[in-house]
Design a protein around this motif. Structure first.
Motif, mmCIF file in Angstrom:
data_model
loop_
_atom_site.group_PDB
_atom_site.id
_atom_site.type_symbol
_atom_site.label_atom_id
_atom_site.label_comp_id
_atom_site.label_asym_id
_atom_site.label_seq_id
_atom_site.Cartn_x
_atom_site.Cartn_y
_atom_site.Cartn_z
ATOM 1 N N UNK A 79 0.838 -1.199 0.000
ATOM 2 C CA UNK A 79 0.000 0.000 0.000
ATOM 3 C C UNK A 79 0.877 1.255 0.000
ATOM 4 N N UNK A 80 1.903 1.284 0.819
ATOM 5 C CA UNK A 80 2.824 2.427 0.829
ATOM 6 C C UNK A 80 3.488 2.602 -0.528
ATOM 7 N N UNK A 81 3.825 1.484 -1.179
ATOM 8 C CA UNK A 81 4.451 1.539 -2.502
ATOM 9 C C UNK A 81 3.552 2.237 -3.526
ATOM 10 N N UNK A 82 2.243 2.062 -3.415
ATOM 11 C CA UNK A 82 1.321 2.735 -4.341
ATOM 12 C C UNK A 82 1.525 4.250 -4.298
ATOM 13 N N UNK A 83 1.652 4.791 -3.099
ATOM 14 C CA UNK A 83 1.821 6.234 -2.940
ATOM 15 C C UNK A 83 3.212 6.675 -3.407
ATOM 16 N N UNK A 84 4.252 5.932 -3.023
ATOM 17 C CA UNK A 84 5.619 6.276 -3.451
ATOM 18 C C UNK A 84 5.768 6.208 -4.962
ATOM 19 N N UNK A 85 5.283 5.113 -5.552
ATOM 20 C CA UNK A 85 5.407 4.927 -7.005
ATOM 21 C C UNK A 85 4.598 5.973 -7.769
ATOM 22 N N UNK A 86 3.440 6.328 -7.250
ATOM 23 C CA UNK A 86 2.642 7.377 -7.902
ATOM 24 C C UNK A 86 3.382 8.705 -7.885
ATOM 25 N N UNK A 87 4.039 9.024 -6.776
ATOM 26 C CA UNK A 87 4.821 10.267 -6.706
ATOM 27 C C UNK A 87 6.048 10.198 -7.619
ATOM 28 N N UNK A 88 6.650 9.027 -7.741
ATOM 29 C CA UNK A 88 7.781 8.862 -8.670
ATOM 30 C C UNK A 88 7.326 9.148 -10.102
ATOM 31 N N UNK A 89 6.197 8.578 -10.488
ATOM 32 C CA UNK A 89 5.658 8.809 -11.833
ATOM 33 C C UNK A 89 5.308 10.290 -12.005
ATOM 34 N N UNK A 90 4.707 10.894 -10.992
ATOM 35 C CA UNK A 90 4.369 12.323 -11.050
ATOM 36 C C UNK A 90 5.630 13.158 -11.278
ATOM 37 N N UNK A 91 6.706 12.821 -10.597
ATOM 38 C CA UNK A 91 7.968 13.538 -10.791
ATOM 39 C C UNK A 91 8.482 13.358 -12.216
ATOM 40 N N UNK A 92 8.397 12.151 -12.747
ATOM 41 C CA UNK A 92 8.833 11.903 -14.132
ATOM 42 C C UNK A 92 8.026 12.731 -15.122
#
Length: 169
Positions: free
Chosen positions: A97-110
């Motif tokens: 669940x935490x990974x969903x938020x981290x990965x979404x922010x990573x994609x947002x940064x990209x």
């Protein structure tokens, strides 16, 4: 450091750079937030998801990962799709669940997104307890380095809003 805000309302009406979709692994639409985003975003989102399925995500998007598409007719540039884990009493899936938020922010940064709207991932049909889901969501985005300026949690009902605001920004 991103500003964390909370709003009660409909995520499909948020004027942000990216809206996060609590998707299922098929990426082809479903119920809840996923269904609302596909309905209001129009056929462009489904077409983009079908392209993803025809390519790298032929078996679907793995739980805890994130990928972006157009936002179609939504008042955003992109939809970031992420697949949350199902809650079970037998196994702790908090890291996913935490990974969903981290990965979404990573994609947002990209993507260069400066404003991102998140739903309460996994707290609907996937059964995650709202208080725990809120804690994981807020603590994770707080601890994740990002160039995003505003992280907005958009909560559909009063109970979800209360759970998230109790954790605080």
């Amino acid at each position: 450091m991103a500003t964390i805000t909370f709003a009660r309302g409909d995520i499909t009406q948020q004027h942000v750079d990216a809206i996060v979709n609590a998707a299922n692994s098929s990426l082809l639409g479903g119920g809840g937030v996923d269904g609302a985003i596909h309905r209001k975003g129009g056929p462009e989102i489904l077409a983009a998801c079908r392209e993803l399925r025809a390519g790298h995500y032929g078996k679907g998007l793995p739980t805890g990962q994130a990928v972006a598409t157009t936002a179609g007719r939504l008042p955003a540039q992109w939809v970031i799709h992420t697949v949350g884990p199902r809650f079970t009493h037998d196994e702790d899936h908090s890291a996913l669940l935490a990974s969903c938020y981290r990965e979404s922010l990573r994609v947002a940064d990209e993507l260069g997104a400066e404003t991102v709207a998140f739903p309460a991932i996994s707290t609907g049909i996937y059964g995650w307890p709202m208080d725990d889901g809120a804690r994981i969501a807020v603590e994770t985005v707080r601890a994740t380095p990002t160039a995003v300026r505003e992280i907005r949690f958009v909560l559909f009902d009063e109970a979800a809003y209360a759970a998230f605001t109790a954790v605080g920004p």
